[in-house]
Write a protein that holds these residues in place. Sequence first.
Motif, PDB file in Angstrom:
ATOM      1  N   HIS A   1     -68.131 -10.899  12.103  1.00  0.00           N
ATOM      2  CA  HIS A   1     -69.223 -11.298  11.205  1.00  0.00           C
ATOM      3  C   HIS A   1     -69.238 -12.803  10.990  1.00  0.00           C
ATOM      4  O   HIS A   1     -69.859 -13.292  10.043  1.00  0.00           O
ATOM      5  CB  HIS A   1     -69.091 -10.558   9.879  1.00  0.00           C
TER       6      HIS A   1
ATOM      7  N   ALA B   1     -67.772 -11.125   2.177  1.00  0.00           N
ATOM      8  CA  ALA B   1     -68.630 -11.178   3.359  1.00  0.00           C
ATOM      9  C   ALA B   1     -68.323 -12.414   4.202  1.00  0.00           C
ATOM     10  O   ALA B   1     -68.616 -12.451   5.392  1.00  0.00           O
ATOM     11  CB  ALA B   1     -70.095 -11.185   2.939  1.00  0.00           C
TER      12      ALA B   1
ATOM     13  N   MET C   1     -68.990  -0.903  13.026  1.00  0.00           N
ATOM     14  CA  MET C   1     -68.895  -0.503  11.619  1.00  0.00           C
ATOM     15  C   MET C   1     -68.448  -1.689  10.771  1.00  0.00           C
ATOM     16  O   MET C   1     -69.016  -1.964   9.711  1.00  0.00           O
ATOM     17  CB  MET C   1     -67.918   0.661  11.481  1.00  0.00           C
ATOM     18  N   ALA C   2     -67.426  -2.389  11.275  1.00  0.00           N
ATOM     19  CA  ALA C   2     -66.920  -3.554  10.538  1.00  0.00           C
ATOM     20  C   ALA C   2     -68.026  -4.578  10.339  1.00  0.00           C
ATOM     21  O   ALA C   2     -68.210  -5.124   9.240  1.00  0.00           O
ATOM     22  CB  ALA C   2     -65.745  -4.168  11.292  1.00  0.00           C
TER      23      ALA C   2
ATOM     24  N   ARG D   1     -71.351  -4.106  10.376  1.00  0.00           N
ATOM     25  CA  ARG D   1     -72.372  -3.606   9.447  1.00  0.00           C
ATOM     26  C   ARG D   1     -71.902  -3.732   8.007  1.00  0.00           C
ATOM     27  O   ARG D   1     -72.639  -4.181   7.134  1.00  0.00           O
ATOM     28  CB  ARG D   1     -72.688  -2.137   9.748  1.00  0.00           C
ATOM     29  N   LEU D   2     -70.637  -3.302   7.770  1.00  0.00           N
ATOM     30  CA  LEU D   2     -70.125  -3.347   6.397  1.00  0.00           C
ATOM     31  C   LEU D   2     -70.080  -4.780   5.885  1.00  0.00           C
ATOM     32  O   LEU D   2     -70.240  -5.024   4.698  1.00  0.00           O
ATOM     33  CB  LEU D   2     -68.722  -2.733   6.329  1.00  0.00           C
ATOM     34  N   SER D   3     -69.874  -5.731   6.800  1.00  0.00           N
ATOM     35  CA  SER D   3     -69.805  -7.127   6.372  1.00  0.00           C
ATOM     36  C   SER D   3     -71.175  -7.784   6.330  1.00  0.00           C
ATOM     37  O   SER D   3     -71.277  -8.986   6.138  1.00  0.00           O
ATOM     38  CB  SER D   3     -68.875  -7.916   7.298  1.00  0.00           C
ATOM     39  N   GLY D   4     -72.205  -6.991   6.544  1.00  0.00           N
ATOM     40  CA  GLY D   4     -73.550  -7.497   6.331  1.00  0.00           C
ATOM     41  C   GLY D   4     -74.219  -8.146   7.527  1.00  0.00           C
ATOM     42  O   GLY D   4     -75.203  -8.863   7.370  1.00  0.00           O
TER      43      GLY D   4
END
Lengths: 66, 300, 260
Positions: free
Chosen positions: B148, B73, B96-97, B99-102
Amino acid sequence: MEELANIPWNLIMPILVLQLILAVVALIDVIRNKRTNGPIIMWVLIILLVGTIGPILYFVFGRRQT
Amino acid sequence: MTELLRVSQLSKIYGDNKVVDSMTFELVEKTSTALIGPNGAGKTTALSMMAGLVTPTEGTVLLKEEENKDSRASIGFLPQYPKFFPWLTAIEFTEMAARLSGVDSRIVQSEAQKTLEFVGLGDAMKKRIGTFSGGMKQRLGLAQAVVHKPKLLLLDEPVSALDPVGRRQVMNLLKELQQQTTILYSTHILNDAEEMTDQLLFLRKGELVENGSLSSIKEKYANPRILIEFESVEEAARFLSISTWTLASKNNFVSIDPSHQQIGMTEVLAALHADSFRIRKVEWQTANLEEIFMKVVMSS
Amino acid sequence: MKNTGVLVQKEFREHSRNFKLYWIPIVFIILGIVEPVTNHYLPQIMESVGNLPEGSDFMWPQFQGTDIFVSLMGQYQLIGILIIILAFMGSISGERKSGTATLLYVRPMSFVSYFFSKWIVINAIVLGSLWAGFLAASYYIRILFGPVAFGDILKFVGTYSLWIVFAVTVVLTLSASLSTGAAAGLSILILFVFQVLDSVIGAFWTVSPWKLSIYATYPLQGDSVPTGYWMSLTLTVVLIVLLFILGAYMSKRNASKTTV
């Protein structure tokens, strides 16, 4: 040919409509994407001339996934 | 000088082939480090292990981070040739990137937009990635790596595939990012390394052969010389006959290694003047990074 | 599992934009309509085509509505499963090979979520297509052959759906474990060749996922619950769970094989 006239076309119609949708979607995709495995004109002909199977063949084998 | 990353004894062995061989180094927060080596030196494999993509055969990668948190993360990774889902738009992919990375879902959209504008894709964010040029993909790659706000940015040859204009633009973006995050990037182009680096890592056949700041490495390998060009071979010979310094000569050139003899330009010029030698040129020479690279990496 | 939603959204977008979300249901529905129509009008079609010998009075078998459901299932067993294999064999292996997976795998993503997102979306598309096909068939069968008890159709489609979920899970797990080509080959072996083997030498056992399609037809034939039916259902569910675990594990293990 009167036997054919006996066939209720309103029952057959949905098949024809679905096949048409399939062919149109495949054609739109092939024209918009312009990238196929093999010559693009071959796929246009397959979609148009090989009945229900044509568009399916295109989606499975002709379409570049990436 | 807070340490951010500690890599110890990192190795990757495929069969008999040691692609990365006991690499050990530390990265300090908010510094830029260039990983330099010829093609096939193991740069991509080393970065892939740090990114958590490839499992090391031996050794550890430790990111200073809160406990119980997936270190991925806090890392942003840009592969040399980033591949995207061509059917997504740039903004969809970046969101998307994120969100996936929090990234908090309430700010995902604004963060993704800001990042795409930062890399210069503000106008293209609603276009499908399949229509993007190579340079646009490289910038999108940078966007997904930083959206992120990672503590560590790993970039594999971030500019080598770009044309001179694209390369200048991406280098400028990287220099801006340098203020906010720690960057480790691989390159085989030494001008880039010279332009933006605090620390240099030289990789040869998977082995870390040199690790230091740009200035310390330059000092170590620069091999300074004073080169004198005389007007004639006779003048050069005359100088050789009266000088007490250790010299090397060829035709009308004489070179002096000043490092062990406590002499500098001043002493040399004084000596030349005292006996009125007829000279064309006196020059202080140091090796540039490219020569150092050849010396360190290509030797043996 | 907090990333599951994002990944499910990605899968839906993917299958919407590569048109699988549309063409697969259309094909299943076409099959579902064509089967009752051709069976009902076969005598007339043959006569109008006119290549029957003069004066022959061929007796066409009298089909019941339930027979059409069974023969439609035969179509799905061949064409339907072939479509599942061809359309989804590269779901994971393809992402690895093209390198598009790389930018997912470097993120804090659980591979259970990753595998689940693909599993749930593919199953939704395939089951939705299957049910739409059977629904269209039910309508046509009702008109052309007379009604079939709804409860029987439901039991039949329910049992058959489990077999289809098994088929999807096999294809996806193989795609996680192997290259696309190998996944396709092994899927064909497991879903077609094993099926034939089971019907040839399967008289020696009663519990097997490959018997589900035969067992599924029992309500339509008016039979009682066949021996081994419940055990076969249970075994298939267990196998699906095991394949799912294997698939998630293999996607993680093969993550480093992604093109960087």
